[in-house]
Design a protein around this motif. Structure first.
Motif, PDB file in Angstrom:
ATOM      1  N   GLU A  26       0.725  -1.293   0.139  1.00  0.00           N
ATOM      2  CA  GLU A  26      -0.031   0.111   0.046  1.00  0.00           C
ATOM      3  C   GLU A  26       0.835   1.094   0.109  1.00  0.00           C
ATOM      4  OE1 GLU A  26      -3.424   0.124   2.866  1.00  0.00           O
ATOM      5  OE2 GLU A  26      -2.548  -1.957   3.349  1.00  0.00           O
ATOM      6  N   ALA A  27       2.036   1.081   1.013  1.00  0.00           N
ATOM      7  CA  ALA A  27       2.990   2.320   0.921  1.00  0.00           C
ATOM      8  C   ALA A  27       3.363   2.583  -0.295  1.00  0.00           C
ATOM      9  CB  ALA A  27       3.915   2.214   1.846  1.00  0.00           C
ATOM     10  N   LEU A  28       3.930   1.483  -1.197  1.00  0.00           N
ATOM     11  CA  LEU A  28       4.547   1.628  -2.696  1.00  0.00           C
ATOM     12  C   LEU A  28       3.223   2.167  -3.448  1.00  0.00           C
ATOM     13  CD1 LEU A  28       6.416  -1.734  -2.765  1.00  0.00           C
ATOM     14  CD2 LEU A  28       7.385   0.624  -2.835  1.00  0.00           C
ATOM     15  N   ALA A  29       2.142   1.854  -3.406  1.00  0.00           N
ATOM     16  CA  ALA A  29       1.239   2.453  -4.431  1.00  0.00           C
ATOM     17  C   ALA A  29       0.988   4.059  -4.004  1.00  0.00           C
ATOM     18  CB  ALA A  29      -0.105   1.670  -4.031  1.00  0.00           C
ATOM     19  N   VAL A  58      11.242   3.264   0.435  1.00  0.00           N
ATOM     20  CA  VAL A  58      10.165   2.864   1.263  1.00  0.00           C
ATOM     21  C   VAL A  58      10.511   1.681   1.922  1.00  0.00           C
ATOM     22  CG1 VAL A  58       7.714   1.993   1.184  1.00  0.00           C
ATOM     23  CG2 VAL A  58       8.607   3.591  -0.519  1.00  0.00           C
ATOM     24  N   ALA A  59      10.163   1.585   3.408  1.00  0.00           N
ATOM     25  CA  ALA A  59      10.646   0.512   4.146  1.00  0.00           C
ATOM     26  C   ALA A  59       9.048   0.578   5.385  1.00  0.00           C
ATOM     27  CB  ALA A  59      11.629   0.752   5.056  1.00  0.00           C
ATOM     28  N   ARG A  84      19.154   4.678  -9.351  1.00  0.00           N
ATOM     29  CA  ARG A  84      18.384   3.994 -10.535  1.00  0.00           C
ATOM     30  C   ARG A  84      17.370   4.782 -10.892  1.00  0.00           C
ATOM     31  NH1 ARG A  84      18.081   0.296  -6.581  1.00  0.00           N
ATOM     32  NH2 ARG A  84      15.809   0.468  -6.540  1.00  0.00           N
ATOM     33  N   GLY A  85      16.931   6.050 -10.350  1.00  0.00           N
ATOM     34  CA  GLY A  85      16.075   6.906 -10.616  1.00  0.00           C
ATOM     35  C   GLY A  85      14.645   6.176 -10.515  1.00  0.00           C
ATOM     36  N   LYS A  86      14.216   5.617  -9.474  1.00  0.00           N
ATOM     37  CA  LYS A  86      13.065   4.899  -9.083  1.00  0.00           C
ATOM     38  C   LYS A  86      12.700   4.905  -7.575  1.00  0.00           C
ATOM     39  CE  LYS A  86      13.985   1.450 -11.707  1.00  0.00           C
ATOM     40  NZ  LYS A  86      14.086   0.041 -12.162  1.00  0.00           N
ATOM     41  N   THR A  87      11.910   3.977  -7.452  1.00  0.00           N
ATOM     42  CA  THR A  87      11.358   3.719  -5.939  1.00  0.00           C
ATOM     43  C   THR A  87      12.140   2.312  -5.619  1.00  0.00           C
ATOM     44  OG1 THR A  87       9.314   4.965  -6.323  1.00  0.00           O
ATOM     45  CG2 THR A  87       9.493   3.164  -4.293  1.00  0.00           C
TER      46      THR A  87
END
Length: 88
Positions: A26-29, A58-59, A84-87
Motif C-alpha cells: 500500500e505504501a508503494l502504491a 520505502v520501508a 537507479r532513478g526509481k522507487t
C-alpha cells in the motif's frame, strides 16, 4: 494521503512521510501516486518549465525495530533509488 499520514521536510530537497498502519504494498502504491502527480504538474522558474524528478525509499517498520534503524533503512533505499532513478 490520508488524514493520519504525515509529511515533513527532512533535509535539503528531501521529504519524509509516515503512513501508520499501512502495508508495504500500500505504501508503494501511495508513492507511485505521488510520483505521477508530481511529474504531471507544470513547474516554472523564471518563466521556464522545470523538470521534476522524484525518487523514493520505502520501508516497513519491523516489530521491535528502533526509529533510527528504520530511518537508516529508508535512507539506504532512497540512496539506492536515486542511483537507479526509481522507487526502492
Amino acid at each position: 494521503m490520508r488524514p493520519d499520514d504525515c509529511v515533513a521536510a527532512s533535509a535539503a530537497r528531501n521529504f519524509s512521510s509516515c503512513c501508520p498502519d499501512t502495508a508495504l504494498d500500500e505504501a508503494l502504491a501511495v508513492v507511485a501516486r505521488l510520483q505521477r502527480a508530481m511529474t504531471r504538474q507544470l513547474f516554472l522558474h523564471d518563466n521556464e518549465r522545470m523538470l521534476i524528478t522524484f525518487s523514493a525509499g520505502v520501508a516497513q517498520r519491523a516489530a521491535g525495530e528502533s526509529k533510527e534503524t528504520l530511518i537508516g533503512r529508508v535512507d539506504k533505499a532512497l540512496y539506492d533509488a536515486n542511483g537507479r532513478g526509481k522507487t526502492a
